[in-house]
Design an enzyme around this catalytic site. Structure first.
Site, PDB file in Angstrom:
ATOM      1  N   GLU A 214      42.335 -31.132  18.342  1.00  0.00           N
ATOM      2  CA  GLU A 214      43.028 -32.028  19.182  1.00  0.00           C
ATOM      3  C   GLU A 214      43.795 -31.367  20.332  1.00  0.00           C
ATOM      4  O   GLU A 214      44.662 -31.547  21.085  1.00  0.00           O
ATOM      5  CB  GLU A 214      43.760 -33.025  18.865  1.00  0.00           C
ATOM      6  CG  GLU A 214      43.117 -33.773  17.781  1.00  0.00           C
ATOM      7  CD  GLU A 214      43.824 -35.280  17.383  1.00  0.00           C
ATOM      8  OE1 GLU A 214      45.057 -35.322  17.371  1.00  0.00           O
ATOM      9  OE2 GLU A 214      43.078 -35.859  16.470  1.00  0.00           O
TER      10      GLU A 214
ATOM     11  N   ASN B 179      45.151 -43.020  23.773  1.00  0.00           N
ATOM     12  CA  ASN B 179      45.592 -42.458  22.533  1.00  0.00           C
ATOM     13  C   ASN B 179      45.860 -40.933  23.085  1.00  0.00           C
ATOM     14  O   ASN B 179      46.442 -40.855  24.321  1.00  0.00           O
ATOM     15  CB  ASN B 179      44.532 -42.458  21.372  1.00  0.00           C
ATOM     16  CG  ASN B 179      45.251 -42.146  20.002  1.00  0.00           C
ATOM     17  OD1 ASN B 179      45.854 -41.435  20.077  1.00  0.00           O
ATOM     18  ND2 ASN B 179      45.533 -43.341  19.102  1.00  0.00           N
ATOM     19  N   TRP B 180      45.773 -39.913  22.432  1.00  0.00           N
ATOM     20  CA  TRP B 180      45.945 -38.653  22.881  1.00  0.00           C
ATOM     21  C   TRP B 180      45.260 -38.198  23.504  1.00  0.00           C
ATOM     22  O   TRP B 180      45.441 -36.889  24.145  1.00  0.00           O
ATOM     23  CB  TRP B 180      46.176 -37.926  21.424  1.00  0.00           C
ATOM     24  CG  TRP B 180      44.862 -37.690  20.596  1.00  0.00           C
ATOM     25  CD1 TRP B 180      44.738 -38.435  19.310  1.00  0.00           C
ATOM     26  CD2 TRP B 180      43.806 -36.800  20.871  1.00  0.00           C
ATOM     27  NE1 TRP B 180      43.617 -38.208  18.917  1.00  0.00           N
ATOM     28  CE2 TRP B 180      42.829 -36.994  19.694  1.00  0.00           C
ATOM     29  CE3 TRP B 180      43.575 -35.835  21.520  1.00  0.00           C
ATOM     30  CZ2 TRP B 180      41.781 -36.594  19.313  1.00  0.00           C
ATOM     31  CZ3 TRP B 180      42.195 -35.127  21.393  1.00  0.00           C
ATOM     32  CH2 TRP B 180      41.470 -35.426  20.397  1.00  0.00           C
TER      33      TRP B 180
ATOM     34  N   THR C 216      52.621 -32.707  14.623  1.00  0.00           N
ATOM     35  CA  THR C 216      51.440 -32.680  15.164  1.00  0.00           C
ATOM     36  C   THR C 216      51.120 -32.318  16.664  1.00  0.00           C
ATOM     37  O   THR C 216      50.305 -31.995  17.213  1.00  0.00           O
ATOM     38  CB  THR C 216      50.562 -34.029  14.956  1.00  0.00           C
ATOM     39  OG1 THR C 216      51.318 -35.100  15.486  1.00  0.00           O
ATOM     40  CG2 THR C 216      50.342 -34.268  13.325  1.00  0.00           C
TER      41      THR C 216
ATOM     42  N   ASN D 151      56.113 -46.792  16.968  1.00  0.00           N
ATOM     43  CA  ASN D 151      56.420 -48.066  16.430  1.00  0.00           C
ATOM     44  C   ASN D 151      57.631 -48.012  15.441  1.00  0.00           C
ATOM     45  O   ASN D 151      58.047 -47.205  14.850  1.00  0.00           O
ATOM     46  CB  ASN D 151      55.258 -48.570  15.485  1.00  0.00           C
ATOM     47  CG  ASN D 151      54.941 -47.569  14.647  1.00  0.00           C
ATOM     48  OD1 ASN D 151      54.185 -46.387  14.663  1.00  0.00           O
ATOM     49  ND2 ASN D 151      55.073 -47.825  13.507  1.00  0.00           N
TER      50      ASN D 151
ATOM     51  N   ASP E 129      52.210 -51.275  15.652  1.00  0.00           N
ATOM     52  CA  ASP E 129      51.730 -50.002  15.860  1.00  0.00           C
ATOM     53  C   ASP E 129      51.345 -49.660  17.194  1.00  0.00           C
ATOM     54  O   ASP E 129      50.264 -48.796  17.564  1.00  0.00           O
ATOM     55  CB  ASP E 129      50.678 -49.533  14.850  1.00  0.00           C
ATOM     56  CG  ASP E 129      50.611 -48.039  14.817  1.00  0.00           C
ATOM     57  OD1 ASP E 129      51.183 -47.068  15.272  1.00  0.00           O
ATOM     58  OD2 ASP E 129      49.350 -47.522  14.498  1.00  0.00           O
TER      59      ASP E 129
ATOM     60  N   GLU F 119      53.667 -44.167  10.028  1.00  0.00           N
ATOM     61  CA  GLU F 119      53.120 -44.840   9.357  1.00  0.00           C
ATOM     62  C   GLU F 119      53.251 -44.823   7.820  1.00  0.00           C
ATOM     63  O   GLU F 119      52.712 -45.219   6.999  1.00  0.00           O
ATOM     64  CB  GLU F 119      51.378 -44.393   9.315  1.00  0.00           C
ATOM     65  CG  GLU F 119      50.795 -45.056  10.466  1.00  0.00           C
ATOM     66  CD  GLU F 119      51.661 -44.764  11.957  1.00  0.00           C
ATOM     67  OE1 GLU F 119      52.038 -45.749  12.704  1.00  0.00           O
ATOM     68  OE2 GLU F 119      51.595 -43.508  12.429  1.00  0.00           O
TER      69      GLU F 119
HETATM   70 CA    CA Z   1      52.171 -45.228  14.967  1.00  0.00          CA
END
Ligand code: CA
Length: 596
Positions: free
Chosen positions: A84, A414-415, A186, A281, A326, A204
């Site tokens: 990523e 997303n990323w 990350t 979140n 989320d 999470e």
């Molecule tokens: Ca999340």
């Protein structure tokens, strides 16, 4: 490393048609970082501090792009998760990071290795118990360069500085205590006025209290820390912003942490000295389990503007009050100057997991627009004055009433890297098609302060037997027919989508825009392709056979424009191919590697 080259002068023609000479020092200071994107290198995560992922290079054009070929590959590691990371290129060296936070430097001309650094992460970190570890793979998204150091995040909670020439470690700072559970790092660190800014992931897991820190790049010393949600109100709040935030919580939220993790978006505007940060979140996921249903729970799922020197909050915009789905608001934060309704605005743009593309005034935080780019049903729109979303009442699921919510937790964006081109004044966003998830609240038991069971929602979308049928709030946004992913072009001035082509998705690869009005996009199904920035026409593509692909960069070395990206989840990822750096340039003819 060309350490003897004290000054390398690079000239680039920029959009205003003036030649700007950028003297590129052998040390990257704040001034050099600010202008370095014009030199055709790629020295910061988003190519410039505004994170536009726009390159001034124009050697590769619509007329010659079909001559692109593979120039070299470099096996980056053995895998263990997606690639990523966005590589960086500086003074002829390509720097990258792969699974288990292993950092490498290779010659950008031929991929020959210069050094590798392995921080020796305990491999049990990712697997030892459900609440010690990481939610979404052993991944890192990037590194930073400053002075003559590489600043690298380590997934187990460290930040290290390495000598860019040798890879030798200069300092190592623990952002997270060694015994912390449910936290990881990350995201890529970003540099703001001599400081490395980095935040922690883990929203999470319960408990989780998000924060980000400023680290002195010279010494590794922590200068300030900003918690994104308030702690135990019986103790003093760390700053006035958290005292204000505490009024938007109820119950005993601090026992659960509250949430507000960081894992992707940070940008920096040196003119205002503001760092822009996106938060995740609430924790646990259902607001009702935080005892906070109906409360905003600042600063979860928010965009925060924080002074780089003091760590004080300048303004905030909460995209998802009390986020129970989320949704996260952590995606890439792109800064641009855009004429809107006849007025030049300094804006910040974000395409979020929740399916809205936000345009805010980045100086004041004033809301400008929020446009749905994917089918969604958690909100029906926004108050045009305050920018507050109108959240559908049916979206508030409970322990006895499930709800079907779109997008699913993977998000509409997303990323995958987004780009903004000042040439076309458009933002380019890889987006996912229709997705949904059934939410129901499952009470969280804390034993010794840790969850022994779950994060307040069923794992794997498995609703317990006997749960009543879910409600589905009404949809807004594009049609639900569009499965798979897309690349879209968004015009922030009119807040409208200008075009959309098949291929893309929120998690995987991304896009870079160039001065020759090309887009280079890495698609999650293994392709690199080139498109016309004006209308999305696909001009060229190649299949790598890989999965788990990272964002592309483009840069110039020895007078040649190249495109590089990382790809390959490795043998543990099911794809088979080892993680590699792929580099393409005109008239190169290396065959595509099979399993090496
Ligand atoms: Ca999340």
């Amino acid at each position: 490393m060309k350490s003897t080259a004290t000054w390398i002068a690079a000239l680039a023609l920029v959009g205003s048609a003036t030649w700007i000479g950028i003297a590129q020092s052998a040390r990257l200071d704040d001034r050099a970082l600010r202008g370095a994107w014009r030199s055709g290198q790629w020295v910061t995560y988003g190519n410039d501090l505004a994170e536009r992922r726009f390159s001034p290079l124009d050697q590769i054009t619509a007329a010659n792009v079909n001559r692109l070929g593979l120039a070299w590959t470099y096996v980056a590691g053995t895998g263990g998760g997606n690639q990523e990371a966005t590589p960086l290129v500086w003074n002829g060296t390509l720097y990258g990071i792969t699974n288990w936070s292993i950092v490498f430097a290779v010659d950008a001309r031929d991929g020959r290795e210069r050094w590798r650094y392995d921080p020796q992460v305990d491999r049990a970190f990712a697997t030892a118990g459900q609440n010690r570890g990481i939610c979404c793979g052993v991944v890192n998204r990037g590194i930073a360069l400053y002075g003559d150091s590489v600043i690298a995040p380590v997934i187990d909670g460290r930040l290290v500085a390495l000598d860019a020439a040798s890879g030798r470690r200069r300092w190592s700072t623990r952002i997270l205590p060694e015994d912390s559970t449910g936290y990881s790092i990350t995201m890529a660190p970003r540099i703001a006025n001599g400081k490395a800014i980095i935040g922690v992931a883990g929203g999470e897991f319960t408990p989780h209290r998000g924060f980000f820190v400023a680290i002195d790049v010279g010494t590794g010393r922590e200068l300030w820390r900003f918690y994104t949600v308030p702690g135990d109100p019986s103790k003093p709040f760390e700053n006035p912003a958290l005292a204000a935030a505490a009024k938007t919580w109820k119950g005993e939220w601090w026992k659960y942490g509250g949430g507000g993790s960081l894992w992707d978006g940070i940008s920096y505007d040196p003119d205002t000295n503001l760092i822009y940060v996106g938060t995740g979140n609430g924790v646990p996921w259902p607001g009702i389990l935080r005892g906070s249903e109906g409360y905003d729970n600042l600063y979860v799922s928010s965009i925060l503007a924080v002074n780089a020197d003091t760590g004080r909050l300048a303004w905030h915009y909460q995209a998802v009050p009390g986020d129970s789905w989320d949704i996260d608001t952590v995606q890439q934060l792109i800064l641009a100057d855009v004429t809107i309704a006849g007025r030049e605005r300094k804006v910040l743009m974000q395409a979020s997991k929740g399916g809205f593309l936000y345009v805010l005034d980045r100086v004041t935080g004033q809301f400008i627009s929020a446009t749905p780019f994917a089918p969604l049903n958690w909100a029906s729109g926004h108050d045009p004055k305050t920018g507050r979303p109108v959240i559908n009442s049916e979206a508030y699921y409970t322990t006895t009433q499930p709800a079907v919510i779109s997008p699913a937790a993977g998000g509409a964006a997303n990323w995958a890297a987004k780009a903004y081109s000042p040439n076309t004044a458009m933002m380019y966003v890889p987006v996912s098609g229709f997705s949904s998830r059934t939410y129901v609240a499952i009470p969280v038991d804390l034993v010794d302060g840790r969850s022994v069971q779950n994060n307040g929602t069923p794992r794997g979308n498995q609703v317990p037997p006997g749960t009543p049928p879910p409600v589905t709030p009404p949809y807004i946004g594009p049609s639900r027919d569009g499965r798979g992913g897309f690349l879209i072009a968004f015009d922030p001035a009119t807040h409208t989508e200008r075009w959309r082509v098949q291929g893309g998705g929120g998690a995987g690869g991304g896009v870079v825009a160039t001065a020759s009005n090309l887009l280079f996009q890495v698609v999650g199904d293994g392709r690199l392709r080139a498109l016309k920035a004006e209308d999305g026409t696909v001009l060229w593509e190649v299949q790598t056979g890989q999965r788990g692909l990272g964002p592309p960069i483009t840069y110039q070395v020895d007078g040649r424009q190249q495109i590089s990206f990382m790809a390959g989840a490795g043998r543990t990822g099911g794809g088979g191919l080892l993680p590699m750096v792929y580099t393409f340039t005109l008239d190169a003819r290396m065959p595509m590697p099979a399993n090496p």
